[in-house]
Scaffold this motif. Structure first.
Motif, mmCIF file in Angstrom:
data_model
loop_
_atom_site.group_PDB
_atom_site.id
_atom_site.type_symbol
_atom_site.label_atom_id
_atom_site.label_comp_id
_atom_site.label_asym_id
_atom_site.label_seq_id
_atom_site.Cartn_x
_atom_site.Cartn_y
_atom_site.Cartn_z
ATOM 1 N N ARG A 1 0.849 -1.188 0.000
ATOM 2 C CA ARG A 1 0.000 0.000 0.000
ATOM 3 C C ARG A 1 0.892 1.248 0.000
ATOM 4 N N SER A 2 0.821 2.002 -1.077
ATOM 5 C CA SER A 2 1.686 3.159 -1.232
ATOM 6 C C SER A 2 1.207 3.972 -2.431
ATOM 7 N N ALA A 3 1.917 5.055 -2.712
ATOM 8 C CA ALA A 3 1.597 5.839 -3.902
ATOM 9 C C ALA A 3 1.835 5.012 -5.162
ATOM 10 N N ALA A 4 2.838 4.126 -5.117
ATOM 11 C CA ALA A 4 3.119 3.280 -6.274
ATOM 12 C C ALA A 4 1.947 2.358 -6.591
ATOM 13 N N HIS A 5 1.199 1.986 -5.569
ATOM 14 C CA HIS A 5 0.023 1.143 -5.801
ATOM 15 C C HIS A 5 -1.000 1.890 -6.654
#
Length: 301
Positions: A264-268
């Motif tokens: 879970r992150s901005a990359a997701h």
């Protein structure tokens, strides 16, 4: 019969496989043994919602009697013989069980300062367990459930639906299984209001909105996670460039499914938008899942 019908009415498939305990004290050698001697017998039955409950009850009775003839077989032996595909954390064939047994006595043994009580375990082996106790002229029961899968409110509605279904089946046994009431008036009203609600004009799709914001205000903050910030301009550049890679290098086309395996992150979010830019649909997969579970999800198209 009611339990299987309840599961089918709340599910998306026409059959349900439930498990019920069967005594192994069928021979003189085992009748005198002390301890729990029982096998969990899976009973699978296709439920025809157009058929009457009376016919359904007869089919369940016949299926149960046939299954009980093989009560000496354990669930483990059945699994070993049939070798089904295994999913970590999921019991093969049976995820819901039902047991009916005599109600415990409420009278304390002579000279004892206590009375027997129904034992409620701290953990369960299956996703849903229904335990009923026969009081002679009435039944009491409890539902045990996997709290990782169900909320208490969901199980309470399930219990209410079971009682409603039982009352309808007793009152009108020749009524079609699919016509017996399961939902209460409030639930029916919510579904009716949701399906016949006020129509609203649909806005533009999310990709068009993000692209427009990236053009108009590229430095505006689009994402904030764990102290890091990503602007609309950067988000759109990353998503659109990754989307081109998915199309040109990996041949992703509309209706293709792409797994997004990232914490879970901005990359997701960037990965999900990239799949949309390529025209595909994305399936989020948690990297913390066991490797076997991830492999199963990747191959289960």
């Amino acid at each position: 019969a009611l339990y299987q019908l309840l599961l089918v009415r709340h599910g998306v498939q026409a059959d349900a496989c439930g498990g019920t305990p069967v005594s192994r004290r069928t021979s003189p050698e085992t009748r005198a043994l002390v301890g729990m001697l029982a096998n969990l017998m899976p009973i699978r039955l296709s439920v025809d919602l157009q058929d009457s409950f009376r016919s359904h009850l007869q089919r369940v009775r016949d299926a149960a009697r046939e299954a009980f003839k093989h009560g000496q077989l354990s669930l483990g032996q059945i699994v070993q013989a049939l070798q089904p595909g295994r999913v970590p954390g999921v019991t093969p064939y049976v995820q819901a069980t039902l047991s009916v047994e005599p109600a415990p006595s409420t009278e304390a043994p002579e000279g004892a300062p206590w009375a027997p009580e129904v034992f409620v375990p701290d953990s369960i082996r299956y996703d849903l367990e229904a335990h009923f106790y026969d009081h002679g002229d009435a039944l009491s029961g409890l539902l045990l459930y996997n709290t990782a899968l169900f909320e208490r409110a969901t199980i309470e509605r399930l219990a209410e639906g079971f009682i409603r279904l039982a009352r309808g089946a007793v009152a009108e046994p020749d009524r079609a299984n699919g016509d017996l009431a399961v939902l209460g008036p409030r639930e029916e009203r919510r579904i009716r209001d949701a399906s016949c609600g006020v129509k609203a004009e649909l806005g533009v799709d999310p990709l068009s909105e993000i692209e427009a914001r990236a053009t108009e205000s590229p430095d505006a903050i689009a994402l904030v996670y764990d102290g890091a910030q990503v602007s609309y301009g950067v988000l759109w550049d990353r998503a659109s460039s990754q989307g081109r890679v998915l199309r040109q290098r990996y041949g992703v086309t509309p209706e293709d499914i792409v797994a997004v395996l990232v914490d879970r992150s901005a990359a997701h979010v960037e990965g999900a938008l990239a799949v949309w830019c390529a025209g595909g649909g994305y399936v989020p997969i948690d990297p913390a899942l066991p490797d076997d579970r991830i492999a199963y999800m990747l191959h289960d198209r």
